[in-house]
Scaffold this motif. Structure first.
Motif, PDB file in Angstrom:
ATOM      1  N   HIS A 180       0.742  -1.492  -0.139  1.00 18.96           N
ATOM      2  CA  HIS A 180       0.607  -0.327  -0.313  1.00 18.96           C
ATOM      3  C   HIS A 180       1.025   1.555   0.778  1.00 18.96           C
ATOM      4  O   HIS A 180       1.868   1.159   0.358  1.00 18.96           O
ATOM      5  N   ARG A 181       0.323   2.312  -0.385  1.00 22.51           N
ATOM      6  CA  ARG A 181       1.391   3.666  -0.529  1.00 22.51           C
ATOM      7  C   ARG A 181       2.376   3.737   0.527  1.00 22.51           C
ATOM      8  O   ARG A 181       2.802   4.792   0.689  1.00 22.51           O
TER       9      ARG A 181
ATOM     10  N   ALA B  26       5.445   4.888   0.984  1.00 24.53           N
ATOM     11  CA  ALA B  26       6.183   6.030   1.713  1.00 24.53           C
ATOM     12  C   ALA B  26       6.676   5.887   2.625  1.00 24.53           C
ATOM     13  O   ALA B  26       7.853   7.145   3.158  1.00 24.53           O
TER      14      ALA B  26
ATOM     15  N   GLU C  69       0.098   5.564  -6.858  1.00 24.24           N
ATOM     16  CA  GLU C  69       0.179   4.794  -5.344  1.00 24.24           C
ATOM     17  C   GLU C  69       1.538   5.285  -5.371  1.00 24.24           C
ATOM     18  O   GLU C  69       1.834   5.575  -4.230  1.00 24.24           O
ATOM     19  N   VAL C  70       2.190   5.077  -6.544  1.00 28.12           N
ATOM     20  CA  VAL C  70       3.776   5.706  -5.774  1.00 28.12           C
ATOM     21  C   VAL C  70       4.262   7.660  -5.693  1.00 28.12           C
ATOM     22  O   VAL C  70       4.373   7.120  -5.077  1.00 28.12           O
TER      23      VAL C  70
ATOM     24  N   ALA D 272       2.720   8.086  -2.290  1.00 19.12           N
ATOM     25  CA  ALA D 272       3.900   7.580  -1.861  1.00 19.12           C
ATOM     26  C   ALA D 272       4.695   8.897  -1.582  1.00 19.12           C
ATOM     27  O   ALA D 272       5.485   8.873  -0.694  1.00 19.12           O
TER      28      ALA D 272
END
Length: 545
Positions: free
Chosen positions: A117-118, A122, A142-143, A146
């Motif tokens: 998940h983000r 992160a 998502e990237v 993050a």
């Protein structure tokens, strides 16, 4: 066969065990980029890789050419030795040349799981601060999120079709005209130069960055199993796993053919790939082995091509090993024990096995067992397993405190596993000192799940443990409610499912008690909590039947 004094040796004075001390096959005083650059030219006509998704076959010559182009085009953009590239990808057909190109240029790679998940992205972005992130197109949003959470602004490169004008991996594969003149970057001190950052779960929260040197990659990860040019190798692990990295490097070093796919594991697909491509060697976790055995069509499967089946990443029972061996007409099923921090294998059952063991120590590995007071124990006595090897991980990235806890002043690595050696030198892993849950090969920190559950209204306290089942631990929670709370099991299960990725879901269930067993200092007694949960779990299963 009893391996003592043949494959494993005991020093009674120092109460330490050691594997054989055979000289390394490859010289570790070189970068992994130099090694790959040379090895790819050894048999240029051989097939290096087959994509089961597209059918595309890539020769070793083509792989070398693509890898050189990636290195040259990354250099032309401005990347140089010491920069970090985070790679988030399934096993697509352009992953290997990107990895090899980075190695040739001297870039350090941080490999993350596409299933993250983000929040997980992160955390690692904030830890290693990559200069560039290369990911699959469906992960871009998502990237990006993050990166914002981590307060970094790396360049983004995308596998597959072009997305919103981002650089594509295909752009790194364009002809430069200078391929013949290329020489990989020289690394002055391969033993202390960072090559790759893997992830390892801690007992107190998020993943740590396991730093592996160029020398370690050459020494440990190019000879994980006896591999031959004629082999076809299948391992579904992405480069997030050390098994994925080991497969890439060992198969490449031996001139084998790797079979790759971006599709997630299913037992039926795995069987089909083994049959269609006449696979000789597979590497998978016990949960995959168990799923294959439970597949209704397994009795009709043709496993006659299999020479070697390696299983590791979790407890492998004698029953699982024997059950799988029933389907192997001439292959060997071996149990492997290792960890990212060891940089590969520490023990393997290829030359000797007893029920419940992980075999004997690997080449150039030493081990000893310490009791709770730090004293050496005798043969047959249980305690924490410590490992020493010529090359182990350098450090946890940016985390000197955790590094010092893992490697002591005498360079012994504290595995956190409870183990013992028997009289014949076989190693038995029986428990974990650290509070890690293993599900589907993933390491899960209980405190991560506990932090989420404690945010659910009505929860007073919680202890998360793993329920041991064949090949897995099922995450489960023992919960104390606030007085008057009407919170239900489903409320907590749903809260975790909506917040955390799939591997951390509470497959073992939620169980309510009036109080948790605690230490005098007020911490949950995790072992006692686990015993309580196992009792509840078994009672629930019996009531169903």
């Amino acid at each position: 066969m009893f391996p003592r004094d043949v494959y494993t040796f005991y020093d009674s004075e120092n109460r330490t065990w050691s594997g054989r001390n055979v000289p390394l096959l490859y010289n570790p005083n070189q970068s992994i980029g130099e090694f790959v650059w040379q090895i790819l030219s050894r048999a240029p006509w051989k097939i290096a890789q087959i994509s089961a998704d597209s059918g595309v076959r890539v020769t070793y010559h083509e792989m070398r050419l693509r890898s050189v182009r990636v290195a040259q085009n990354l250099a032309s953009i401005g990347y140089e030795t010491g920069d970090v590239m985070t790679i988030i990808s399934r096993n697509n057909q352009n992953l290997a040349p990107v990895v090899f190109g980075c190695f040739m240029l001297g870039l350090s790679i941080n490999s993350l799981d596409p299933k993250f998940h983000r929040d997980d992205f992160a955390h690692m972005f904030a830890t290693v601060k990559p200069k560039v992130v290369t990911c699959e197109g469906d992960l871009i949003e998502e990237v990006k999120a993050a990166c914002e959470m981590a307060n970094i602004e790396p360049n983004l490169i995308v596998f597959g079709p072009r997305v919103n004008g981002y650089t594509r991996v295909d752009d790194l594969l364009v002809e430069t005209g200078l391929e013949r003149q290329y020489q990989p970057t020289k690394i002055k001190d391969p033993a202390n130069q960072l090559a790759i950052i893997l992830c390892s779960s801690g007992t107190t929260g998020k993943s740590k960055g396991v730093c592996l040197s160029h020398a370690l990659c050459v020494a440990n990860l190019t000879t994980v199993w006896p591999s031959f040019e004629s082999d076809r190798v299948l391992c579904l692990s992405s480069l997030y796993w050390i098994s994925g990295l080991a497969t890439l490097l060992t198969a490449t070093a031996s001139g084998s053919t790797r079979l790759i796919t971006t599709k997630p594991f299913t037992a039926r697909m795995m069987i089909a790939l083994m049959e269609q491509y006449r696979v000789n060697m597979i590497f998978f976790p016990p949960s995959h082995a168990l799923a294959i055995l439970n597949e209704p069509t397994v009795g009709m499967a043709d496993f006659s091509s299999l020479r070697l089946v390696m299983c590791g990443g979790g407890p492998v029972s004698a029953n699982l090993k024997r059950s799988f061996e029933m389907y192997l007409s001439k292959g060997q099923f071996v149990v492997a024990y290792g960890m990212s921090e060891v940089g590969g294998l520490a023990a393997i059952s290829d030359v000797a096995y007893k029920d419940g063991s992980v075999g004997v120590l690997s080449n150039q590995v030493k081990a000893k067992i310490l009791d709770d007071d730090g004293n050496l124990v005798d043969i047959g006595e249980k305690g924490e397993l410590l490992i020493k090897k010529s090359f182990v991980f350098m450090e946890y990235f940016g985390n000197s405190e955790a590094t010092e806890e893992m490697i002591d002043s005498d360079l012994w690595l504290h595995t956190g596993d409870i183990a013992y050696f028997d009289e014949d030198g076989l190693l038995f892993i029986i428990d974990r000192k650290k509070d890690i849950i293993k599900y589907a090969g993933y390491q899960i920190s209980p405190s991560e799940i506990e932090d989420v559950i404690l945010q659910v209204p009505g929860v007073n306290s919680v202890c998360v443990v793993g329920i041991p089942v064949e090949g897995n631990d099922l995450p489960a929670a023992l919960v104390v409610k606030f007085t008057g709370s009407e919170i239900t099991e489903n409320d907590i299960v749903d809260a975790v499912a909506s917040t955390m990725n799939d591997i951390k879901h509470l497959r073992g269930g939620v169980y309510f008690v009036s109080e948790l067993p605690m230490t005098p200092s007020g911490k949950p007694l995790r072992r006692k909590c686990r015993d309580i949960i196992i009792c509840f779990h078994n009672e629930a299963k019996q009531s169903v039947h």
